[in-house]
Design a protein around this motif. Structure first.
Motif, PDB file in Angstrom:
ATOM      1  N   GLY A 106       0.797  -1.218   0.000  1.00  0.00           N
ATOM      2  CA  GLY A 106       0.000   0.000   0.000  1.00  0.00           C
ATOM      3  C   GLY A 106       0.828   1.266   0.000  1.00  0.00           C
ATOM      4  N   MET A 107       2.090   1.203   0.460  1.00  0.00           N
ATOM      5  CA  MET A 107       2.951   2.377   0.508  1.00  0.00           C
ATOM      6  C   MET A 107       3.673   2.612  -0.815  1.00  0.00           C
ATOM      7  SD  MET A 107       2.177   3.414   3.370  1.00  0.00           S
ATOM      8  CE  MET A 107       3.299   4.812   3.384  1.00  0.00           C
ATOM      9  N   MET A 108       3.444   1.777  -1.798  1.00  0.00           N
ATOM     10  CA  MET A 108       4.063   1.956  -3.112  1.00  0.00           C
ATOM     11  C   MET A 108       3.504   3.233  -3.753  1.00  0.00           C
ATOM     12  SD  MET A 108       4.158  -0.889  -6.148  1.00  0.00           S
ATOM     13  CE  MET A 108       5.441  -0.932  -7.382  1.00  0.00           C
ATOM     14  N   THR A 109       4.372   4.044  -4.348  1.00  0.00           N
ATOM     15  CA  THR A 109       3.926   5.309  -4.927  1.00  0.00           C
ATOM     16  C   THR A 109       3.341   5.106  -6.312  1.00  0.00           C
ATOM     17  OG1 THR A 109       6.037   5.805  -5.968  1.00  0.00           O
ATOM     18  CG2 THR A 109       5.755   6.526  -3.674  1.00  0.00           C
ATOM     19  N   VAL A 110       2.630   6.123  -6.781  1.00  0.00           N
ATOM     20  CA  VAL A 110       2.048   6.089  -8.114  1.00  0.00           C
ATOM     21  C   VAL A 110       3.139   5.960  -9.168  1.00  0.00           C
ATOM     22  CG1 VAL A 110       0.807   7.462  -9.826  1.00  0.00           C
ATOM     23  CG2 VAL A 110      -0.063   7.321  -7.486  1.00  0.00           C
ATOM     24  N   ALA A 111       4.244   6.696  -8.982  1.00  0.00           N
ATOM     25  CA  ALA A 111       5.344   6.641  -9.947  1.00  0.00           C
ATOM     26  C   ALA A 111       5.911   5.228 -10.033  1.00  0.00           C
ATOM     27  CB  ALA A 111       6.428   7.639  -9.563  1.00  0.00           C
ATOM     28  N   GLN A 112       6.117   4.600  -8.884  1.00  0.00           N
ATOM     29  CA  GLN A 112       6.643   3.233  -8.872  1.00  0.00           C
ATOM     30  C   GLN A 112       5.652   2.264  -9.526  1.00  0.00           C
ATOM     31  OE1 GLN A 112       7.162   3.078  -4.606  1.00  0.00           O
ATOM     32  NE2 GLN A 112       9.404   3.183  -4.791  1.00  0.00           N
ATOM     33  N   THR A 113       4.371   2.502  -9.311  1.00  0.00           N
ATOM     34  CA  THR A 113       3.341   1.628  -9.882  1.00  0.00           C
ATOM     35  C   THR A 113       3.318   1.724 -11.401  1.00  0.00           C
ATOM     36  OG1 THR A 113       2.001   1.939  -7.886  1.00  0.00           O
ATOM     37  CG2 THR A 113       0.889   1.040  -9.830  1.00  0.00           C
ATOM     38  N   VAL A 114       3.445   2.952 -11.913  1.00  0.00           N
ATOM     39  CA  VAL A 114       3.452   3.146 -13.366  1.00  0.00           C
ATOM     40  C   VAL A 114       4.618   2.405 -13.989  1.00  0.00           C
ATOM     41  CG1 VAL A 114       3.752   4.845 -15.198  1.00  0.00           C
ATOM     42  CG2 VAL A 114       2.196   5.325 -13.284  1.00  0.00           C
ATOM     43  N   ARG A 115       5.814   2.521 -13.356  1.00  0.00           N
ATOM     44  CA  ARG A 115       6.988   1.811 -13.874  1.00  0.00           C
ATOM     45  C   ARG A 115       6.815   0.299 -13.752  1.00  0.00           C
ATOM     46  NH1 ARG A 115       9.658   6.076 -11.157  1.00  0.00           N
ATOM     47  NH2 ARG A 115      10.085   4.721  -9.370  1.00  0.00           N
TER      48      ARG A 115
ATOM     49  N   LEU B  71      -2.210   3.524 -16.518  1.00  0.00           N
ATOM     50  CA  LEU B  71      -2.294   4.336 -17.735  1.00  0.00           C
ATOM     51  C   LEU B  71      -3.080   5.617 -17.489  1.00  0.00           C
ATOM     52  CD1 LEU B  71      -2.977   1.490 -20.347  1.00  0.00           C
ATOM     53  CD2 LEU B  71      -0.855   2.778 -20.031  1.00  0.00           C
ATOM     54  N   ARG B  72      -4.121   5.519 -16.683  1.00  0.00           N
ATOM     55  CA  ARG B  72      -4.903   6.723 -16.381  1.00  0.00           C
ATOM     56  C   ARG B  72      -4.087   7.741 -15.596  1.00  0.00           C
ATOM     57  NH1 ARG B  72      -8.300   4.579 -13.376  1.00  0.00           N
ATOM     58  NH2 ARG B  72      -7.814   5.526 -11.363  1.00  0.00           N
ATOM     59  N   TRP B  73      -3.290   7.243 -14.657  1.00  0.00           N
ATOM     60  CA  TRP B  73      -2.475   8.159 -13.851  1.00  0.00           C
ATOM     61  C   TRP B  73      -1.442   8.858 -14.721  1.00  0.00           C
ATOM     62  CZ3 TRP B  73      -1.870   3.741  -9.812  1.00  0.00           C
ATOM     63  CH2 TRP B  73      -3.023   3.695  -9.004  1.00  0.00           C
ATOM     64  N   GLN B  74      -0.921   8.136 -15.720  1.00  0.00           N
ATOM     65  CA  GLN B  74       0.023   8.771 -16.633  1.00  0.00           C
ATOM     66  C   GLN B  74      -0.657   9.904 -17.417  1.00  0.00           C
ATOM     67  OE1 GLN B  74       1.536   5.251 -18.809  1.00  0.00           O
ATOM     68  NE2 GLN B  74       3.584   6.089 -18.430  1.00  0.00           N
ATOM     69  N   THR B  75      -1.843   9.628 -17.926  1.00  0.00           N
ATOM     70  CA  THR B  75      -2.567  10.611 -18.741  1.00  0.00           C
ATOM     71  C   THR B  75      -3.050  11.795 -17.918  1.00  0.00           C
ATOM     72  OG1 THR B  75      -3.328   8.811 -20.160  1.00  0.00           O
ATOM     73  CG2 THR B  75      -4.475  10.910 -20.368  1.00  0.00           C
TER      74      THR B  75
ATOM     75  N   ALA C 166      -1.815  12.958 -15.189  1.00  0.00           N
ATOM     76  CA  ALA C 166      -0.742  13.600 -14.410  1.00  0.00           C
ATOM     77  C   ALA C 166      -1.053  13.564 -12.918  1.00  0.00           C
ATOM     78  CB  ALA C 166      -0.534  15.047 -14.872  1.00  0.00           C
ATOM     79  N   ALA C 167      -1.350  12.348 -12.406  1.00  0.00           N
ATOM     80  CA  ALA C 167      -1.637  12.186 -10.983  1.00  0.00           C
ATOM     81  C   ALA C 167      -0.381  12.478 -10.164  1.00  0.00           C
ATOM     82  CB  ALA C 167      -2.106  10.768 -10.718  1.00  0.00           C
ATOM     83  N   PRO C 168      -0.552  12.865  -8.878  1.00  0.00           N
ATOM     84  CA  PRO C 168       0.617  13.118  -8.017  1.00  0.00           C
ATOM     85  C   PRO C 168       1.486  11.865  -7.891  1.00  0.00           C
ATOM     86  CG  PRO C 168      -1.414  13.016  -6.729  1.00  0.00           C
ATOM     87  CD  PRO C 168      -1.815  13.077  -8.153  1.00  0.00           C
ATOM     88  N   LEU C 169       2.690  11.920  -8.445  1.00  0.00           N
ATOM     89  CA  LEU C 169       3.531  10.725  -8.537  1.00  0.00           C
ATOM     90  C   LEU C 169       4.028  10.236  -7.190  1.00  0.00           C
ATOM     91  CD1 LEU C 169       5.614  11.626 -11.724  1.00  0.00           C
ATOM     92  CD2 LEU C 169       3.540  10.261 -11.550  1.00  0.00           C
ATOM     93  N   ASP C 170       4.050  11.138  -6.164  1.00  0.00           N
ATOM     94  CA  ASP C 170       4.551  10.712  -4.872  1.00  0.00           C
ATOM     95  C   ASP C 170       3.442  10.195  -3.952  1.00  0.00           C
ATOM     96  OD1 ASP C 170       3.299  13.103  -4.651  1.00  0.00           O
ATOM     97  OD2 ASP C 170       4.766  14.012  -3.298  1.00  0.00           O
ATOM     98  N   ALA C 171       2.183  10.227  -4.408  1.00  0.00           N
ATOM     99  CA  ALA C 171       1.088   9.685  -3.598  1.00  0.00           C
ATOM    100  C   ALA C 171       1.182   8.162  -3.559  1.00  0.00           C
ATOM    101  CB  ALA C 171      -0.255  10.119  -4.190  1.00  0.00           C
ATOM    102  N   THR C 172       0.730   7.568  -2.448  1.00  0.00           N
ATOM    103  CA  THR C 172       0.785   6.103  -2.307  1.00  0.00           C
ATOM    104  C   THR C 172      -0.494   5.469  -2.818  1.00  0.00           C
ATOM    105  OG1 THR C 172      -0.171   6.087  -0.085  1.00  0.00           O
ATOM    106  CG2 THR C 172       2.221   6.367  -0.260  1.00  0.00           C
ATOM    107  N   LEU C 173      -0.395   4.175  -3.099  1.00  0.00           N
ATOM    108  CA  LEU C 173      -1.582   3.447  -3.557  1.00  0.00           C
ATOM    109  C   LEU C 173      -2.678   3.460  -2.503  1.00  0.00           C
ATOM    110  CD1 LEU C 173       0.024   0.329  -5.314  1.00  0.00           C
ATOM    111  CD2 LEU C 173      -0.942   2.371  -6.373  1.00  0.00           C
ATOM    112  N   ALA C 174      -2.314   3.349  -1.244  1.00  0.00           N
ATOM    113  CA  ALA C 174      -3.303   3.377  -0.165  1.00  0.00           C
ATOM    114  C   ALA C 174      -4.064   4.689  -0.158  1.00  0.00           C
ATOM    115  CB  ALA C 174      -2.622   3.154   1.178  1.00  0.00           C
ATOM    116  N   GLU C 175      -3.401   5.765  -0.553  1.00  0.00           N
ATOM    117  CA  GLU C 175      -4.054   7.082  -0.556  1.00  0.00           C
ATOM    118  C   GLU C 175      -4.974   7.252  -1.769  1.00  0.00           C
ATOM    119  OE1 GLU C 175      -0.508   9.590   1.728  1.00  0.00           O
ATOM    120  OE2 GLU C 175      -0.597   9.542  -0.469  1.00  0.00           O
ATOM    121  N   VAL C 176      -4.491   6.893  -2.959  1.00  0.00           N
ATOM    122  CA  VAL C 176      -5.285   7.163  -4.163  1.00  0.00           C
ATOM    123  C   VAL C 176      -6.409   6.142  -4.361  1.00  0.00           C
ATOM    124  CG1 VAL C 176      -3.372   8.304  -5.343  1.00  0.00           C
ATOM    125  CG2 VAL C 176      -3.711   5.847  -5.649  1.00  0.00           C
ATOM    126  N   LEU C 177      -6.324   4.980  -3.706  1.00  0.00           N
ATOM    127  CA  LEU C 177      -7.344   3.946  -3.876  1.00  0.00           C
ATOM    128  C   LEU C 177      -8.202   3.752  -2.635  1.00  0.00           C
ATOM    129  CD1 LEU C 177      -5.147   1.232  -5.674  1.00  0.00           C
ATOM    130  CD2 LEU C 177      -6.807   2.760  -6.741  1.00  0.00           C
TER     131      LEU C 177
END
Length: 580
Positions: free
Chosen positions: A462-471, A500-504, A506-517
């Protein structure tokens, strides 16, 4: 905040609405059963009236036999006149009145949402009465199954019931009609199960039983009580008798298979004629008229002939005429597309086979006529339980049930080996709709999630960031992954489309999965949940993977995918075929 959507409530609570539907349909079945009984009475009266008009020139609904006419060579003309009328009714009324009746009911159930029109409810029995009354070699069972089914379907449509509820009442009407005609409630119920319902559920079984019993109670007041062909055979069912019954059933199965093959060969020949199908019944009726000149016993429903076969009073010459001439005129007439049924002719032809061979067997011709009837009906219709009970109920001689069951099972086995489909489903298959009459338990209904799921699946923290998830999803093996916290509790499900949606966006890349979901409602399953319900959950939510969680701790214990569902069927099929 996590929000979990468990896929179903406890089974007993979920079943309350099904219980209410069953009770509602059972009450409706009383009305439908009454309608089916009344429809059967009207059909028999209409057949009697048509018989009197065509063969005796009188207005009467009193029962009469075609064999008592004194028309001489004019016998050959009457079936043609009746068939011309039926052809006109089919052309300008409804083409649904053509054919056996039972295949059309099956097709309406499987492909027509169990909807039958008022026009069919009126024209089917009327056309059948004209066809049978003018000498058509058919019985009343196919038409009354279609008519009783139409009564049930129309009742359900009037009250805007669901397709499943319409099916139940359609079949209830069919069973009530058959019960009223023949006085065989158990066989009518079994016919519903083996041929029409395509399910075994209280919701459908109970209303069908209620409708059949309602018709049985009406029958003494409308048609008459007791067995239609009462005969008691005083013979001990020793091993040699059962062995002969098995052999008789095998012969009947060959006869049934041959009749089915020939029927559709005849249909093919008519289809090649350079004439509109409206004229086909009249052409087929020419053969019926010629058959009537040879022996009038081949004309009409021939219930008196069935009675004579079963009580042993028929002359051997007449039995031979039924076996060959009746078979020929029935095949040609039915293949021409006129309105008529198959059950009574099958009984007569099977009975004639057993009667003729029975002259050389212990027990007498009447006993083996009974076995032949059960066998031919079973082999042709692929309804062995119905055929065995039907023969016993027709005579009231339930002591002979082991004999009819032996003949029925043997004929069924031979028929399955010789032809691909029954005489009923072959007609539907020729329209490109293949009906499977074999029933088995769906593995999706009895296996549980815990037995099939992939345990300890790959997860994302859950602490994985959006940027890490996209990669991560750039090279990910699966389309989606469960997200868990430090304690292994399920947080969410993240997919490649999310990345893919977060890339398009421009979601906050440092937010965690637990936060955005955190605000997403997540459908999950319990380990003890049936796989079938989880398959429904996948379809309803448009997702291909369902997390499986412990309902008490919310800890992730596994995951189920569409691929797992496909594996279930493969493993189940392999288990049926593998030996060793």
């Amino acid at each position: 905040m996590r929000s979990f959507n468990l896929s179903s409530s406890p089974p007993r609570l979920a079943d309350h609405s099904a219980d209410r539907r069953m009770l509602m349909l059972a009450a409706a079945a009383i009305v439908v059963g009454t309608g089916g009984a009344m429809g059967a009475w009207l059909l028999l009266k209409a057949i009697a009236a048509a018989t009197n008009i065509f063969w005796f020139g009188r207005l009467s609904a009193a029962p009469s036999e075609i064999t008592g006419n004194s028309l001489g060579p004019a016998v050959a003309v009457i079936p043609v006149v009746g068939s011309l009328i039926v052809g006109l009714m089919a052309r300008f009324g409804s083409d649904k009145i053509r054919g056996h009746g039972i295949p059309e009911a099956i097709e309406a159930i499987l492909y027509g949402e169990s909807r039958l029109s008022p026009k069919v409810a009126i024209l089917k029995p009327l056309s059948s009465a004209i066809s049978i009354g003018s000498g058509g070699p058919f019985g009343a069972e196919g038409p009354i199954i279609m008519t009783g089914g139409a009564i049930g379907s129309l009742f359900a449509q009037r009250f805007h019931l669901s397709a499943a509820e319409r099916k139940t009442l359609l079949v209830a009407g069919a069973a009530s009609g058959m019960t009223a005609i023949f006085g065989t409630p158990v066989a009518a119920i079994l016919l519903a199960i083996e041929v029409l319902l395509f399910e075994w559920k209280p919701r459908s079984f109970v209303p069908v039983v209620i409708a059949a019993l309602t018709a049985l109670l009406w029958r003494p007041h409308l048609i008459g009580g007791g067995a239609l062909f009462p005969v008691i055979h005083h013979i001990a069912l020793e091993p040699v008798i059962i062995g002969i019954a098995l052999a008789m059933g095998a012969l009947a199965g060959c006869q049934a298979s041959l009749l089915s093959i020939l029927l559709y060969r005849v249909e093919d020949l008519f289809a090649r004629l350079p004439l509109h199908w409206m004229w086909w019944p009249a052409i087929g009726a020419v053969a019926v008229g010629i058959g009537g000149l040879i022996d009038a016993h081949v004309l009409g429903a021939g219930y008196d002939s069935i009675r004579a076969l079963l009580d042993g009073s028929m002359a051997l010459r007449v039995a031979l005429a039924l076996l060959f001439v009746k078979a020929a005129v029935w095949l040609i007439a039915l293949g021409s597309g006129t309105s008529g049924g198959v059950l009574a002719p099958l009984l007569m032809l099977g009975g004639a086979l057993g009667f003729v061979i029975g002259h050389y067997l212990p027990g007498g011709s009447a006993l083996w006529a009974l076995a032949g009837m059960a066998g031919t009906m079973s082999g042709a219709m692929r309804a062995p339980l119905t055929a065995a009970l039907f023969a016993a109920e027709l005579t009231g001689d339930f002591a002979m049930l082991p004999l009819t069951m032996a003949a029925s099972a043997s004929a069924y086995a031979v028929s399955v080996l010789l032809i691909r489909r029954s005489i009923l489903t072959e007609k539907i298959a020729r329209r490109g709709r293949h009906v499977l009459q074999e029933y088995s338990v769906d593995p999706l209904d009895f296996l549980q999630a815990g037995q099939v799921m992939t345990p300890n699946p790959e997860t994302l923290p859950g602490m994985m960031t959006v940027a890490q998830t996209v990669r991560f999803f750039a090279d990910a093996k699966h389309r989606s992954y469960p997200v868990v916290d430090e304690a292994g509790h399920l947080v969410a499900l993240v997919s490649r489309s999310d990345a893919l949606r977060w890339q398009t966006d421009a979601a906050p890349l440092d937010a965690t999965l637990a936060e955005v979901l955190s605000d997403i409602s997540l459908p999950v399953a319990r380990p003890e949940e049936p796989i079938g319900r989880i398959a429904d959950l996948m379809v309803d939510n448009g997702i291909g993977r369902i997390p499986v969680v412990d309902p008490h701790t919310s800890r992730l214990v596994g995951i189920l995918s569409r691929q797992d569902m496909l594996k279930i069927r493969h493993v189940h099929r392999a288990a049926e075929q593998a030996r060793g």
